[in-house]
Design a protein around this motif. Structure first.
Motif, PDB file in Angstrom:
ATOM      1  N   TRP A 120      -6.960   3.689  -4.751  1.00 28.10           N
ATOM      2  CA  TRP A 120      -6.182   4.687  -4.515  1.00 28.10           C
ATOM      3  C   TRP A 120      -6.447   5.485  -3.410  1.00 28.10           C
ATOM      4  O   TRP A 120      -7.634   5.744  -3.250  1.00 28.10           O
ATOM      5  CB  TRP A 120      -6.133   5.648  -5.854  1.00 28.10           C
ATOM      6  CG  TRP A 120      -5.192   5.032  -7.020  1.00 28.10           C
ATOM      7  CD1 TRP A 120      -5.891   4.176  -7.900  1.00 28.10           C
ATOM      8  CD2 TRP A 120      -3.938   5.081  -7.157  1.00 28.10           C
ATOM      9  NE1 TRP A 120      -5.000   3.559  -8.670  1.00 28.10           N
ATOM     10  CE2 TRP A 120      -3.858   4.286  -8.355  1.00 28.10           C
ATOM     11  CE3 TRP A 120      -2.909   5.525  -6.523  1.00 28.10           C
ATOM     12  CZ2 TRP A 120      -2.506   4.298  -8.823  1.00 28.10           C
ATOM     13  CZ3 TRP A 120      -1.841   5.433  -7.165  1.00 28.10           C
ATOM     14  CH2 TRP A 120      -1.429   4.704  -8.316  1.00 28.10           C
ATOM     15  N   TYR A 125      -1.609   3.692  -3.656  1.00 28.64           N
ATOM     16  CA  TYR A 125      -2.516   2.539  -3.878  1.00 28.64           C
ATOM     17  C   TYR A 125      -2.302   1.487  -2.769  1.00 28.64           C
ATOM     18  O   TYR A 125      -1.319   0.955  -2.371  1.00 28.64           O
ATOM     19  CB  TYR A 125      -2.040   1.805  -5.162  1.00 28.64           C
ATOM     20  CG  TYR A 125      -3.187   0.895  -5.542  1.00 28.64           C
ATOM     21  CD1 TYR A 125      -4.263   1.309  -6.244  1.00 28.64           C
ATOM     22  CD2 TYR A 125      -3.003  -0.395  -5.354  1.00 28.64           C
ATOM     23  CE1 TYR A 125      -5.213   0.506  -6.742  1.00 28.64           C
ATOM     24  CE2 TYR A 125      -4.044  -1.282  -5.700  1.00 28.64           C
ATOM     25  CZ  TYR A 125      -4.962  -0.786  -6.541  1.00 28.64           C
ATOM     26  OH  TYR A 125      -6.030  -1.767  -6.705  1.00 28.64           O
ATOM     27  N   THR A 138       0.734  -0.801 -10.150  1.00 28.86           N
ATOM     28  CA  THR A 138      -0.651  -0.994  -9.939  1.00 28.86           C
ATOM     29  C   THR A 138      -1.504  -1.856 -10.823  1.00 28.86           C
ATOM     30  O   THR A 138      -1.187  -1.953 -12.106  1.00 28.86           O
ATOM     31  CB  THR A 138      -1.532   0.260  -9.439  1.00 28.86           C
ATOM     32  OG1 THR A 138      -1.920   1.049 -10.674  1.00 28.86           O
ATOM     33  CG2 THR A 138      -0.618   0.959  -8.627  1.00 28.86           C
TER      34      THR A 138
END
Length: 387
Positions: A120, A125, A138
């Motif tokens: 991150w 991300y 993610t």
């Protein structure tokens, strides 16, 4: 006199041909000398060092040679500098850090010039290739929108979710479930739930993805010898005697096995709890290496009872003696897996990760098959009494 004349002729031939050889050597040396430094091949520039090795991952003047030795053009170098279409460093773009866009995707260069990956950066991300994720989950279970920004109201997504008309399942750790059953639904190689098809282990799921019990294990395919034992009712008795079982142990386990001459105990377990003795012996053979594993030797535990993957030796149950280890395990297995109608029972047979003991007894998806194979091989050796 003739000998001297012949010698002179040979010397003249040598003198006449030697310039050709010399010229060839000289040409090779010139070619070699010319190949040092910059040269072009298939439209790309490379650089040969003085030792003849290809320059890689380094600067030569204002030009950078990449991992394969080719000069970079119109791109950022790994240490954060920009080179133009001719490969030359552009000073006014020196030491690029932070966000930048390339071919419609966003990337982030760390302070050391390395591309951020699998992490991150604020609410955004960066994936495995360094590109910022958009409109997706993610790996750690959060959702980012079309602009790549984390959506707080979808934090830590787990369980089932639908995307582009397909169903997926996120595990508790945020990873995508793949190649496995979640309840009565099977997640394929890309994580999408299968529908109206056969699963890799031979079960059918309907148009909603749900397993159809009446089509379990495609019955159009004849079961092999091993499969007969893999789906055999373990509440049936074996046709092998205590003496037969002793012979199996002696042949397969040898004199150092703690199971040696315990055929009568396996048969006693069969009589007392109604659990197939050949299965019990085969299960013990797999879990305890025929009574020779450390857990078997130290704890008289031949069936891997409570030997959890995280710390099997410490967590494994200890039994007072070999007989207690066999009889106690038979009772425990019978009560939990064979006659029980609730969790963790899924059928009184070895099975696989969809049905039978294998669903919850062991994490190894081939656990049931491996025990069934031992049963099958023992049966073959001893005259096929149970086939």
């Amino acid at each position: 006199m003739k000998r001297n004349k012949t010698k002179k002729i040979l010397m003249m031939l040598a003198v006449m041909t030697s310039p050709l050889i010399v010229n060839q050597v000289v040409e090779e040396k010139i070619a070699s000398a010319q190949s040092l430094g910059w040269y072009q091949e298939n439209g790309k520039w490379y650089y040969l060092e003085a030792d003849g090795n290809l320059a890689k991952n380094k600067w030569i003047g204002d030009y950078y040679l990449g991992a394969n030795g080719a000069m970079l053009t119109s791109s950022w170098t790994p240490d954060g500098y920009y080179v133009d279409e001719n490969g030359k460093w552009v000073p006014n773009k020196a030491k690029q850090t932070g966000w930048y866009q390339e071919n419609g995707k966003w990337y982030y260069l760390e302070a050391d010039g390395n591309l951020a990956k699998n992490k991150w950066i604020g609410d955004y991300y960066l994936g495995a290739n360094g590109a910022m994720l958009t409109s997706s989950w993610t790996p750690d279970g959060y959702y980012v929108d079309y602009s790549g920004k984390w959506l707080a109201n979808k934090t830590k997504q787990t369980g089932w979710h639908q995307e582009n008309g397909k169903w997926y399942y996120l595990e508790a750790d945020g990873s995508l479930a793949k190649n496995k059953w979640i309840g009565d639904y099977y997640l394929g190689v890309n994580g999408a739930m299968l529908t109206s098809s056969w699963t890799p282990d031979g079960y059918y799921v309907d148009e909603n993805g749900k397993w159809m019990p009446n089509q379990t294990k495609n019955n159009n395919v004849a079961k092999s010898g091993v499969e007969v034992f893999q789906y055999k009712n373990l509440k049936t008795k074996t046709n092998y005697s205590a003496e037969d079982l002793n012979r199996m142990i002696a042949i397969m386990g040898g004199s150092s096995s703690k199971l040696l001459n315990k055929g009568a105990t396996f048969k006693a377990a069969e009589e007392r709890y109604g659990v197939n003795a050949l299965y019990l012996l085969s299960h013990a053979a797999l879990e305890s290496a025929w009574g020779k594993s450390r857990i078997a030797v130290d704890k008289n535990n031949f069936f891997g009872i409570k030997a959890y993957d995280t710390n099997p030796y410490q967590s494994a149950t200890t039994f007072d003696n070999v007989d207690a280890g066999i009889l106690g395990a038979a009772q425990w297995i019978n009560n939990r897996y064979l006659i029980n109608t609730g969790f963790p029972a899924r059928g009184a047979f070895l099975g696989d990760k969809k049905s039978g003991m294998n669903v919850y007894y062991a994490t190894d998806p081939l656990w049931g098959y491996k025990i069934a194979k031992i049963m099958y091989n023992l049966d073959k050796k001893m005259g096929m009494k149970d086939s």
